[in-house]
Design a protein around this motif. Structure first.
Motif, mmCIF file in Angstrom:
data_model
loop_
_atom_site.group_PDB
_atom_site.id
_atom_site.type_symbol
_atom_site.label_atom_id
_atom_site.label_comp_id
_atom_site.label_asym_id
_atom_site.label_seq_id
_atom_site.Cartn_x
_atom_site.Cartn_y
_atom_site.Cartn_z
ATOM 1 N N GLY A 40 0.826 -1.200 0.000
ATOM 2 C CA GLY A 40 0.000 0.000 0.000
ATOM 3 C C GLY A 40 0.861 1.251 0.000
ATOM 4 O O GLY A 40 2.009 1.246 0.440
ATOM 5 N N GLN A 41 0.278 2.326 -0.490
ATOM 6 C CA GLN A 41 1.008 3.591 -0.562
ATOM 7 C C GLN A 41 1.433 4.076 0.823
ATOM 8 O O GLN A 41 2.557 4.531 1.012
ATOM 9 C CB GLN A 41 0.137 4.646 -1.244
ATOM 10 C CG GLN A 41 0.876 5.931 -1.554
ATOM 11 C CD GLN A 41 -0.025 6.935 -2.231
ATOM 12 O OE1 GLN A 41 -0.904 7.502 -1.578
ATOM 13 N NE2 GLN A 41 0.191 7.132 -3.516
ATOM 14 N N GLU A 42 0.559 3.937 1.786
ATOM 15 C CA GLU A 42 0.883 4.381 3.147
ATOM 16 C C GLU A 42 2.025 3.558 3.734
ATOM 17 O O GLU A 42 2.922 4.095 4.388
ATOM 18 C CB GLU A 42 -0.354 4.289 4.038
ATOM 19 C CG GLU A 42 -0.146 4.924 5.384
ATOM 20 C CD GLU A 42 -1.442 5.079 6.161
ATOM 21 O OE1 GLU A 42 -1.352 5.523 7.314
ATOM 22 O OE2 GLU A 42 -2.520 4.776 5.629
ATOM 23 N N THR A 43 2.016 2.261 3.469
ATOM 24 C CA THR A 43 3.079 1.386 3.968
ATOM 25 C C THR A 43 4.419 1.757 3.349
ATOM 26 O O THR A 43 5.426 1.871 4.056
ATOM 27 C CB THR A 43 2.753 -0.093 3.659
ATOM 28 O OG1 THR A 43 1.515 -0.414 4.285
ATOM 29 C CG2 THR A 43 3.844 -1.020 4.169
ATOM 30 N N LEU A 44 4.435 1.952 2.029
ATOM 31 C CA LEU A 44 5.674 2.331 1.359
ATOM 32 C C LEU A 44 6.180 3.669 1.881
ATOM 33 O O LEU A 44 7.374 3.830 2.156
ATOM 34 C CB LEU A 44 5.479 2.399 -0.160
ATOM 35 C CG LEU A 44 6.711 2.829 -0.950
ATOM 36 C CD1 LEU A 44 7.857 1.832 -0.776
ATOM 37 C CD2 LEU A 44 6.377 3.008 -2.420
ATOM 38 N N ALA A 45 5.278 4.616 2.020
ATOM 39 C CA ALA A 45 5.668 5.935 2.525
ATOM 40 C C ALA A 45 6.295 5.814 3.910
ATOM 41 O O ALA A 45 7.344 6.410 4.180
ATOM 42 C CB ALA A 45 4.460 6.862 2.559
ATOM 43 N N HIS A 46 5.670 5.022 4.782
ATOM 44 C CA HIS A 46 6.194 4.830 6.138
ATOM 45 C C HIS A 46 7.586 4.197 6.093
ATOM 46 O O HIS A 46 8.500 4.644 6.793
ATOM 47 C CB HIS A 46 5.235 3.965 6.953
ATOM 48 C CG HIS A 46 5.728 3.662 8.324
ATOM 49 N ND1 HIS A 46 5.762 4.614 9.327
ATOM 50 C CD2 HIS A 46 6.232 2.526 8.862
ATOM 51 C CE1 HIS A 46 6.266 4.071 10.422
ATOM 52 N NE2 HIS A 46 6.556 2.799 10.165
ATOM 53 N N ALA A 48 9.728 4.346 3.745
ATOM 54 C CA ALA A 48 10.696 5.270 3.147
ATOM 55 C C ALA A 48 10.888 6.531 3.986
ATOM 56 O O ALA A 48 11.735 7.365 3.669
ATOM 57 C CB ALA A 48 10.246 5.660 1.739
ATOM 58 N N GLY A 49 10.097 6.682 5.052
ATOM 59 C CA GLY A 49 10.219 7.860 5.899
ATOM 60 C C GLY A 49 9.675 9.118 5.242
ATOM 61 O O GLY A 49 10.209 10.213 5.424
ATOM 62 N N ILE A 50 8.610 8.953 4.467
ATOM 63 C CA ILE A 50 7.993 10.055 3.721
ATOM 64 C C ILE A 50 6.525 10.128 4.123
ATOM 65 O O ILE A 50 5.899 9.102 4.374
ATOM 66 C CB ILE A 50 8.100 9.797 2.197
ATOM 67 C CG1 ILE A 50 9.564 9.699 1.774
ATOM 68 C CG2 ILE A 50 7.394 10.884 1.396
ATOM 69 C CD1 ILE A 50 9.751 9.214 0.358
ATOM 70 N N GLU A 51 5.965 11.317 4.157
ATOM 71 C CA GLU A 51 4.535 11.461 4.425
ATOM 72 C C GLU A 51 3.747 10.785 3.302
ATOM 73 O O GLU A 51 4.135 10.837 2.144
ATOM 74 C CB GLU A 51 4.144 12.943 4.491
ATOM 75 C CG GLU A 51 4.737 13.688 5.668
ATOM 76 C CD GLU A 51 4.081 13.295 6.968
ATOM 77 O OE1 GLU A 51 2.893 12.932 6.977
ATOM 78 O OE2 GLU A 51 4.773 13.356 8.005
ATOM 79 N N ARG A 52 2.612 10.174 3.643
ATOM 80 C CA ARG A 52 1.805 9.497 2.631
ATOM 81 C C ARG A 52 1.339 10.458 1.544
ATOM 82 O O ARG A 52 1.351 10.133 0.364
ATOM 83 C CB ARG A 52 0.588 8.800 3.266
ATOM 84 C CG ARG A 52 -0.035 7.801 2.301
ATOM 85 C CD ARG A 52 -1.533 7.905 2.094
ATOM 86 N NE ARG A 52 -2.171 9.152 2.287
ATOM 87 C CZ ARG A 52 -2.491 9.985 1.285
ATOM 88 N NH1 ARG A 52 -2.180 9.710 0.046
ATOM 89 N NH2 ARG A 52 -3.118 11.110 1.551
ATOM 90 N N ILE A 73 13.178 5.560 -1.183
ATOM 91 C CA ILE A 73 12.072 4.879 -1.855
ATOM 92 C C ILE A 73 12.564 3.557 -2.441
ATOM 93 O O ILE A 73 11.907 2.519 -2.294
ATOM 94 C CB ILE A 73 11.451 5.775 -2.954
ATOM 95 C CG1 ILE A 73 10.745 6.975 -2.316
ATOM 96 C CG2 ILE A 73 10.499 4.975 -3.835
ATOM 97 C CD1 ILE A 73 10.348 8.062 -3.303
ATOM 98 N N ALA A 74 13.724 3.588 -3.082
ATOM 99 C CA ALA A 74 14.288 2.367 -3.669
ATOM 100 C C ALA A 74 14.520 1.315 -2.593
ATOM 101 O O ALA A 74 14.163 0.143 -2.768
ATOM 102 C CB ALA A 74 15.591 2.690 -4.398
#
Length: 103
Positions: A40-46, A48-52, A73-74
């Motif tokens: 999920g986008q929220e999981t990836l953001a978390h 990567a240390g980025i806001e969703r 992100i990578a």
């Protein structure tokens, strides 16, 4: 006498735009890899240390991430930054010449 240097976040002074095509291609690559991995986008953001919401802007091509963000992100996708950039270059090449290799 030493000058006071102010460091500012964001685009360099005077820059008003960014190149849309690479931003769109990079965002599409990130979204395709994320969805292929079932993340999920929220999981990836978390991860990567980025806001969703920021991740959403990256995926929609509304924001071009910094090199540090691309690396994060990578890593969160389990890939290298080089792999992401190669995929982005391939997507850009396909956009510029959609009939190439289909003969």
């Amino acid at each position: 006498m030493q000058k006071n240097v102010v460091t500012r976040r964001g685009r360099p002074v005077g820059a008003k735009t960014f190149e849309v095509e690479p931003a769109l291609a990079f965002g599409a690559v990130v979204r395709a890899l994320r969805t292929a991995d079932g993340v999920g986008q929220e999981t990836l953001a978390h991860q990567a240390g980025i806001e969703r919401s920021h991740m959403g802007k990256i995926e929609r091509g509304e924001h071009m991430p910094t090199l540090a963000m691309i690396l994060r992100i990578a890593h969160a996708l389990g890939r290298t930054a080089g792999e992401l950039l190669l995929e982005t270059e391939a997507a850009l090449a396909e956009q510029q010449n959609p009939h190439r290799g289909r003969e």
